[in-house]
Design a protein around this motif. Structure first.
Motif, mmCIF file in Angstrom:
data_model
loop_
_atom_site.group_PDB
_atom_site.id
_atom_site.type_symbol
_atom_site.label_atom_id
_atom_site.label_comp_id
_atom_site.label_asym_id
_atom_site.label_seq_id
_atom_site.Cartn_x
_atom_site.Cartn_y
_atom_site.Cartn_z
ATOM 1 N N ALA A 42 0.740 -1.332 0.488
ATOM 2 C CA ALA A 42 -0.409 0.051 -0.232
ATOM 3 C C ALA A 42 1.033 1.140 -0.214
ATOM 4 C CB ALA A 42 -0.949 0.093 1.114
ATOM 5 N N LYS A 43 1.917 1.151 0.985
ATOM 6 C CA LYS A 43 2.426 2.089 0.914
ATOM 7 C C LYS A 43 3.247 3.081 -0.607
ATOM 8 C CE LYS A 43 6.339 4.892 3.337
ATOM 9 N NZ LYS A 43 7.043 5.479 2.245
ATOM 10 N N MET A 44 4.022 1.248 -1.290
ATOM 11 C CA MET A 44 4.864 1.321 -1.942
ATOM 12 C C MET A 44 3.010 2.353 -3.628
ATOM 13 S SD MET A 44 4.376 -0.243 -5.369
ATOM 14 C CE MET A 44 3.477 -1.861 -5.344
ATOM 15 N N VAL A 45 2.332 2.363 -3.480
ATOM 16 C CA VAL A 45 1.147 2.570 -4.660
ATOM 17 C C VAL A 45 1.023 4.082 -4.484
ATOM 18 C CG1 VAL A 45 -1.438 2.289 -4.666
ATOM 19 C CG2 VAL A 45 0.037 0.276 -4.015
ATOM 20 N N THR A 46 1.006 3.906 -2.702
ATOM 21 C CA THR A 46 0.731 5.524 -2.275
ATOM 22 C C THR A 46 1.845 6.377 -2.780
ATOM 23 O OG1 THR A 46 0.103 5.169 -0.587
ATOM 24 C CG2 THR A 46 0.953 7.023 -0.773
ATOM 25 N N ASP A 47 3.448 6.086 -2.572
ATOM 26 C CA ASP A 47 4.014 6.460 -3.520
ATOM 27 C C ASP A 47 4.447 6.886 -4.811
ATOM 28 O OD1 ASP A 47 5.350 6.760 -0.799
ATOM 29 O OD2 ASP A 47 6.449 5.375 -1.172
ATOM 30 N N PHE A 48 4.179 5.809 -5.326
ATOM 31 C CA PHE A 48 3.869 5.756 -6.717
ATOM 32 C C PHE A 48 2.437 6.783 -6.925
ATOM 33 C CE2 PHE A 48 1.738 3.366 -10.501
ATOM 34 C CZ PHE A 48 2.936 3.999 -11.679
ATOM 35 N N LEU A 49 1.703 7.546 -6.719
ATOM 36 C CA LEU A 49 0.779 8.111 -7.512
ATOM 37 C C LEU A 49 1.346 9.323 -6.817
ATOM 38 C CD1 LEU A 49 -2.113 6.637 -5.455
ATOM 39 C CD2 LEU A 49 -2.251 6.293 -7.442
ATOM 40 N N ILE A 50 2.104 9.808 -5.741
ATOM 41 C CA ILE A 50 2.530 10.742 -5.309
ATOM 42 C C ILE A 50 3.991 10.812 -6.331
ATOM 43 C CG2 ILE A 50 4.050 12.518 -4.061
ATOM 44 C CD1 ILE A 50 2.577 11.598 -2.154
ATOM 45 N N ASP A 51 4.728 10.540 -7.452
ATOM 46 C CA ASP A 51 5.481 10.036 -7.719
ATOM 47 C C ASP A 51 5.544 10.700 -9.494
ATOM 48 O OD1 ASP A 51 8.045 10.017 -9.023
ATOM 49 O OD2 ASP A 51 7.258 8.222 -9.713
ATOM 50 N N LEU A 52 3.543 10.044 -10.109
ATOM 51 C CA LEU A 52 3.006 9.741 -10.640
ATOM 52 C C LEU A 52 2.615 11.601 -11.205
ATOM 53 C CD1 LEU A 52 0.529 6.794 -11.497
ATOM 54 C CD2 LEU A 52 2.698 7.597 -13.017
ATOM 55 N N LYS A 53 1.828 11.831 -10.131
ATOM 56 C CA LYS A 53 1.323 13.921 -10.344
ATOM 57 C C LYS A 53 2.509 14.429 -10.111
ATOM 58 C CE LYS A 53 -0.098 16.815 -6.781
ATOM 59 N NZ LYS A 53 -0.271 17.455 -5.352
ATOM 60 N N ASN A 54 3.663 14.252 -9.283
ATOM 61 C CA ASN A 54 5.373 14.934 -9.600
ATOM 62 C C ASN A 54 5.507 15.053 -11.203
ATOM 63 O OD1 ASN A 54 5.075 15.797 -6.897
ATOM 64 N ND2 ASN A 54 6.286 14.069 -6.645
ATOM 65 N N GLN A 55 5.374 14.107 -11.913
ATOM 66 C CA GLN A 55 5.499 14.279 -13.336
ATOM 67 C C GLN A 55 4.716 14.547 -13.957
ATOM 68 O OE1 GLN A 55 5.647 9.876 -14.309
ATOM 69 N NE2 GLN A 55 6.461 9.312 -12.751
ATOM 70 N N GLY A 56 3.476 15.060 -13.624
ATOM 71 C CA GLY A 56 2.424 16.047 -13.924
ATOM 72 C C GLY A 56 1.305 15.415 -15.036
ATOM 73 N N LYS A 57 0.750 13.923 -14.101
ATOM 74 C CA LYS A 57 0.365 13.523 -15.097
ATOM 75 C C LYS A 57 -1.142 13.728 -13.780
ATOM 76 C CE LYS A 57 2.881 10.838 -16.672
ATOM 77 N NZ LYS A 57 3.160 10.872 -18.351
ATOM 78 N N THR A 58 -2.122 13.694 -14.413
ATOM 79 C CA THR A 58 -3.886 13.891 -13.621
ATOM 80 C C THR A 58 -4.188 12.718 -13.170
ATOM 81 O OG1 THR A 58 -3.809 15.502 -15.224
ATOM 82 C CG2 THR A 58 -5.919 15.260 -13.697
#
Lengths: 385, 259
Positions: B185-201
């Motif tokens: 779950a932590k890995m997924v959460t971090d991944f979401l933040i990472d995607l956001k930082n890449q400019g994804k919606t």
């Protein structure tokens, strides 16, 4: 003890309140009844004389006093008077131009009163249902008369071979009875093994959603599935076919007369075409079932009744009655393929029936693929959890 | 701010079987899953759909991802209608679900290539992106190992990666951490933040408050198929925690309906 009863109650509740599980428990009984009833009907019909059939018989050296033996209420018997030569008659019998030859010893009537009993030889062709039928009728009739004190004689008492079926005919008959049935069962099992998992498995695992949100058209997804499944099933069925053909001589034990020499390359090509069509049809039907089902287990359960229907059709080849001559029946899927295989293996190939079978099945496959595409587009079916 | 997703008056009903009517304790053979639902998301944000089970979150996401069709209303991604141009939408979005269980038989490498091909990604680009993603998530060491032999966490990472083979700018994630162990779950959460930082919606659905608080910029609360409120996380949690705010709204809503 109480605990055992608690566990028993729970397990029984699960089994008897789950409609699908209950159906799978009761289904075998229903299927056995249907299958055995059909088998019984087929077998009974093969013992009942065919009133419309004209049984052609050659009687050589027949005393006048024996002519009444041909008066039968059940059989429409025609005596071929113009054939008097035994060898000609035997050749005709082997080619199914007549059904029976009765050869009385010369001076039969006088010998009946002598000390040495005369002999009656009855020749038949075991690969012809009609010949076997009428042979049994005459065998019984002569046996009844021969025990009479006045007419004391032997029936088929010499070492002659009275079954004039050729090795090729005998082999063809045995192969016709066995191969289509086994082939269909193998084909269906092969298709079932791969088809149920492919689509229902994707639905069960949730990967179908990932697949459906790709830009690939749903009709292409459906087609891709069917074609790949058909290829896999075809490999499985080809292996079954080769194994079956190679094992036939062994399957028949030590019967030396079994031969495959009557079949040529064309025979195998015709069978291969039928197999490809059959595999495609099975794959499409099983893919539809697999798409409709929510899980692999459910898909297997739904496939079971279809398998029984296929087996019922496949069993028609085992009755030894030859391929059907009614052209309209060649529009019935699966049955038409069994009948075509029957005709090919029994060396009575009919090109019209073969083409009707191929084209009608192509139409059914097309309809199936169209239906499958529609199902892939239906959210109700694809997400029916 | 630039609107990426605009959802307008979505309505979706399902026909109930008699068995389902019994479970739902209703005499009506129609269930309204989503009712007149409207909201929008902005470029580069994570929008969370919050609601109890059966609120209509998954139905909404499935409509947006073209898996099912709305009875009424429509959704637009980059101005393209989901209803009228599903093929174009499918090229724009990435759809992920925690329910996804990959086939055990295949390797991560094979599955990545398979989905890349289905998404029409050029071989060279796909290979480059695969190497990057595999390295980032530590999949590269296991890329030729069959999925069945990998841990749950690794399987989840592979699921995420293969859902994003085409590098979509709009990502839909249904219940991202549902049923996952804490590490995954932590890995997924971090991944979401990472995607956001890449400019994804990103739009996610969840009923887990902590996830929303950790990753979302804005939140939409859905109850019984209706969008009750849609606001920034900051505004929603101005005077109380998200959990308290949700139950306050929930009580009002369900209480009103019961009255």
């Amino acid at each position: 003890m109480n605990n055992i009863w608690t566990i028993i109650k729970k397990e029984l509740k699960r089994i008897f309140t789950d409609k699908r599980m209950l159906a799978s428990l009761i289904l075998p009984g229903v299927l056995i009844f249907v299958l055995y009833s059909l088998m019984g009907d087929f077998m009974t019909s093969s013992f009942v004389p065919n009133e419309n059939y004209e049984y052609r018989i050659v009687a050589i050296n027949e005393p006048e006093s024996f002519s009444s033996i041909h008066n039968s209420e059940n059989y429409n018997i025609k005596i071929e008077d113009d054939i008097t030569d035994v060898d000609t008659a035997k050749s005709m019998l082997a080619n199914n131009q007549i059904e029976l030859i009765i050869v009385y010893e010369e001076d039969f009537e006088n010998k009946l009163l002598g000390e040495i009993k005369p002999n009656v030889s009855i020749y038949y062709n075991s690969t012809s249902t009609e010949s076997t039928e009428i042979y049994n009728y005459y065998l019984t009739a002569f046996s009844v008369i021969s025990v009479n004190v006045t007419y004391n004689f032997y029936v088929n008492a010499t070492e002659d071979d009275f079954d004039l079926a050729t090795d090729e005919d005998t082999s063809a008959m045995l192969i016709t009875m066995l191969v289509p049935f086994l082939l269909l069962v193998f084909l269906f099992s092969g298709c079932m093994a791969v088809s149920t998992e492919s689509i229902a498995g994707e639905k069960e695992r949730g990967t179908i959603a990932t697949l459906l949100v790709t830009p690939v058209k749903r009709s292409n997804i459906a087609l891709g599935k069917v074609i790949s499944l058909a290829i896999a099933s075809l490999v499985s069925s080809l292996s079954s076919f080769i194994g079956l053909i190679l094992s036939i001589p062994k399957l028949m034990g030590e019967v030396e007369s079994i031969t495959l020499s009557m079949y040529n390359l064309l025979t195998y090509i015709e069978i291969l075409i039928l197999m490809i069509v059959m595999v495609l049809l099975f794959t499409v039907v099983l893919s539809i079932i697999s798409t409709f089902a929510k899980s692999v287990k459910e898909a297997s359960q739904y496939s079971l009744p279809v398998m029984v229907i296929v087996m019922m059709f496949a069993m028609t080849s085992m009755m030894g009655t030859g391929a059907s001559n009614v052209t309209l029946l060649y529009l019935i899927p699966v049955y038409n393929i069994v009948q075509c295989m029957n005709a090919i293996f029994s060396l009575s190939f009919n090109v019209v029936n073969f083409l009707i079978t191929i084209f009608s099945n192509i139409v059914y496959i097309g309809i199936g693929i169209y239906l499958l595409t529609r199902m892939f587009n239906s959210e109700k079916i694809m997400f029916n959890k | 701010m630039e609107e990426i997703l605009v959802v307008k008056n979505l309505k979706k009903t399902f026909k109930l079987s008699k068995k389902q009517q019994k479970i739902e304790k209703t005499k009506s053979d129609i269930k309204v899953a989503v009712n007149d639902l409207s909201f929008s998301t902005y470029k580069g944000e994570i929008y969370g759909l919050l609601g109890p089970n059966g609120a209509g979150k998954t139905t909404t996401l499935r409509i947006i991802s073209t898996l099912i069709k709305a009875d009424e209303g429509d959704a637009f991604i980059d101005g393209v209608s989901v209803k009228n141009s599903p093929d174009i939408i499918r090229k724009k979005i990435g759809f992920l679900t925690s329910e996804l269980k990959l086939e055990d038989f295949f390797t991560p490498n094979y599955l990545y290539d398979y989905f890349s091909e289905l998404h029409g990604v050029e071989k060279h680009t796909a290979e480059k992106r695969k190497n990057e993603l595999f390295k980032k998530f530590g999949i590269d060491k296991f890329k030729e190992v069959k999925i069945g032999e990998l841990s749950t966490g690794m399987k989840q990472k592979i699921s995420l990666v293969i859902s994003l083979v085409h590098d979509p700018n709009f990502i839909i994630f249904d219940e991202p951490t549902n049923g996952l162990d804490v590490l995954t779950a932590k890995m997924v959460t971090d991944f979401l933040i990472d995607l956001k930082n890449q400019g994804k919606t990103i739009i996610i659905s969840t009923h887990i408050f902590s996830l929303i608080e950790k990753v979302c910029d804005r939140v939409g609360i859905i109850i019984n198929g209706k969008m009750i409120c849609s606001d920034t996380l900051e505004n929603l949690t101005a005077d109380m925690s998200l959990e308290d705010k949700f139950f306050e709204i929930y009580k009002q809503e369900v209480g009103e309906e019961n009255e």
